[in-house]
Design a protein around this motif. Sequence first.
Motif, PDB file in Angstrom:
ATOM      1  N   ILE A  60       0.834  -1.206   0.000  1.00  0.00           N
ATOM      2  CA  ILE A  60       0.000   0.000   0.000  1.00  0.00           C
ATOM      3  C   ILE A  60       0.870   1.257   0.000  1.00  0.00           C
ATOM      4  N   ILE A  61       1.947   1.259   0.768  1.00  0.00           N
ATOM      5  CA  ILE A  61       2.855   2.411   0.785  1.00  0.00           C
ATOM      6  C   ILE A  61       3.442   2.647  -0.598  1.00  0.00           C
ATOM      7  N   ILE A  62       3.838   1.580  -1.288  1.00  0.00           N
ATOM      8  CA  ILE A  62       4.403   1.715  -2.627  1.00  0.00           C
ATOM      9  C   ILE A  62       3.362   2.240  -3.599  1.00  0.00           C
ATOM     10  N   ALA A  63       2.140   1.702  -3.538  1.00  0.00           N
ATOM     11  CA  ALA A  63       1.087   2.144  -4.454  1.00  0.00           C
ATOM     12  C   ALA A  63       0.745   3.617  -4.237  1.00  0.00           C
ATOM     13  N   VAL A  64       0.616   4.031  -2.991  1.00  0.00           N
ATOM     14  CA  VAL A  64       0.292   5.431  -2.695  1.00  0.00           C
ATOM     15  C   VAL A  64       1.437   6.348  -3.120  1.00  0.00           C
ATOM     16  N   SER A  65       2.674   5.917  -2.906  1.00  0.00           N
ATOM     17  CA  SER A  65       3.829   6.724  -3.319  1.00  0.00           C
ATOM     18  C   SER A  65       3.875   6.897  -4.826  1.00  0.00           C
ATOM     19  N   LYS A  66       3.565   5.836  -5.554  1.00  0.00           N
ATOM     20  CA  LYS A  66       3.557   5.930  -7.013  1.00  0.00           C
ATOM     21  C   LYS A  66       2.452   6.871  -7.490  1.00  0.00           C
ATOM     22  N   LEU A  67       1.291   6.794  -6.840  1.00  0.00           N
ATOM     23  CA  LEU A  67       0.203   7.693  -7.223  1.00  0.00           C
ATOM     24  C   LEU A  67       0.560   9.144  -6.912  1.00  0.00           C
ATOM     25  N   LEU A  68       1.151   9.395  -5.745  1.00  0.00           N
ATOM     26  CA  LEU A  68       1.576  10.757  -5.420  1.00  0.00           C
ATOM     27  C   LEU A  68       2.614  11.260  -6.414  1.00  0.00           C
ATOM     28  N   GLY A  69       3.544  10.404  -6.779  1.00  0.00           N
ATOM     29  CA  GLY A  69       4.551  10.800  -7.752  1.00  0.00           C
ATOM     30  C   GLY A  69       3.950  11.087  -9.111  1.00  0.00           C
ATOM     31  N   LYS A  70       2.960  10.296  -9.486  1.00  0.00           N
ATOM     32  CA  LYS A  70       2.341  10.469 -10.797  1.00  0.00           C
ATOM     33  C   LYS A  70       1.532  11.753 -10.869  1.00  0.00           C
ATOM     34  N   PHE A  71       0.701  11.998  -9.880  1.00  0.00           N
ATOM     35  CA  PHE A  71      -0.238  13.117  -9.969  1.00  0.00           C
ATOM     36  C   PHE A  71       0.262  14.405  -9.316  1.00  0.00           C
ATOM     37  N   TRP A  72       1.248  14.335  -8.432  1.00  0.00           N
ATOM     38  CA  TRP A  72       1.672  15.539  -7.731  1.00  0.00           C
ATOM     39  C   TRP A  72       3.057  16.004  -8.172  1.00  0.00           C
ATOM     40  N   LEU A  73       3.982  15.093  -8.347  1.00  0.00           N
ATOM     41  CA  LEU A  73       5.353  15.475  -8.681  1.00  0.00           C
ATOM     42  C   LEU A  73       5.622  15.540 -10.176  1.00  0.00           C
ATOM     43  N   GLN A  74       5.018  14.662 -10.951  1.00  0.00           N
ATOM     44  CA  GLN A  74       5.322  14.590 -12.377  1.00  0.00           C
ATOM     45  C   GLN A  74       4.711  15.790 -13.099  1.00  0.00           C
ATOM     46  N   LYS A  75       5.511  16.404 -13.938  1.00  0.00           N
ATOM     47  CA  LYS A  75       5.067  17.559 -14.714  1.00  0.00           C
ATOM     48  C   LYS A  75       4.930  17.171 -16.180  1.00  0.00           C
TER      49      LYS A  75
END
Length: 81
Positions: A60-75
């Motif tokens: 779950i930590i990995i999945a949430v981190s990937k989602l945060l990276g995709k929608f919040w960090l990635q430009k």
Amino acid sequence: MNKIIEYFERPNVGTAVRYLFYASLVLLLILEFLVEKHPYFPWAGFPAFNAVYGFLSCAIIIAVSKLLGKFWLQKGEDYYD
């Protein structure tokens, strides 16, 4: 330090370490049934509960981190243009 790295890069040593790791996992699984537990919650008394709980928490930590990276960090590609 290089000698240690070179030692573990040998194919036979890597295989031996892998089998040692698997043997330790089997030993811990056997000990899970032999050691008396005193769980605080009823569901914590199930066999291998801690292993399953830890695996699911990590997933779950990995999945949430990937989602945060995709929608919040990635430009977008043209972000700096």
